[in-house]
Design a protein around this motif. Structure first.
Motif, short mmCIF file in Angstrom:
data_model
loop_
_atom_site.label_atom_id
_atom_site.label_comp_id
_atom_site.label_asym_id
_atom_site.label_seq_id
_atom_site.Cartn_x
_atom_site.Cartn_y
_atom_site.Cartn_z
N THR A 79 36.50 47.04 26.95
CA THR A 79 36.31 45.31 27.28
C THR A 79 37.64 44.82 28.25
N ALA A 80 38.84 45.59 27.97
CA ALA A 80 39.74 45.12 28.76
C ALA A 80 39.62 45.53 30.35
N LYS A 81 39.31 46.71 30.56
CA LYS A 81 38.72 47.14 31.89
C LYS A 81 37.90 46.25 32.57
N MET A 82 36.83 46.01 31.75
CA MET A 82 35.63 45.00 32.20
C MET A 82 36.19 43.85 32.67
N GLU A 87 37.85 40.16 37.02
CA GLU A 87 38.85 39.36 37.70
C GLU A 87 38.90 39.61 39.17
N LEU A 88 39.13 40.95 39.32
CA LEU A 88 39.06 41.57 40.57
C LEU A 88 38.02 41.05 41.63
N LEU A 89 36.91 41.11 41.06
CA LEU A 89 35.41 40.54 41.85
C LEU A 89 35.69 38.98 42.21
#
Length: 96
Positions: A79-82, A87-89
């Motif tokens: 979940t943290a990675k997603m 956020e990057l996208l």
């Protein structure tokens, strides 16, 4: 319509009357069967221990296994990675 049923479970030489949802009957009975199987295995292996200690060992074993499953199914890192990737996208789209 009330879909509850009354059943009697025998666990560790004691009877437990329960009122459960009909849909849960197979799982409830299987859980009791698994407890009894483990109790019998411990009784066979540790003949010198009293019932109270054997029941405690079975409870510990089930609890430990549950915690292992919860840890294995922990989706927190994913979940943290997603969230990081989202956020990057979003930042990339804002720049365009």
């Amino acid at each position: 319509m009330n879909d509850k049923i009354k059943i009697n479970l025998q666990i560790a030489d004691s009877n437990y009357p329960l009122t459960i949802e009909r849909k849960d009957e197979a799982m409830v009975r299987e859980a009791a069967k698994q407890v009894n199987n483990r109790l019998n295995a411990y009784r066979e292996r540790y003949k010198n221990l009293g019932s109270e200690k054997i029941i405690a060992m079975v409870a510990y074993q089930f609890s430990y296994e549950k915690l292992q499953l919860l840890e294995r199914n922990d989706t927190g890192p994913y979940t943290a990675k997603m969230e990081e990737l989202t956020e990057l996208l979003e930042n990339c789209f804002k720049e365009e």
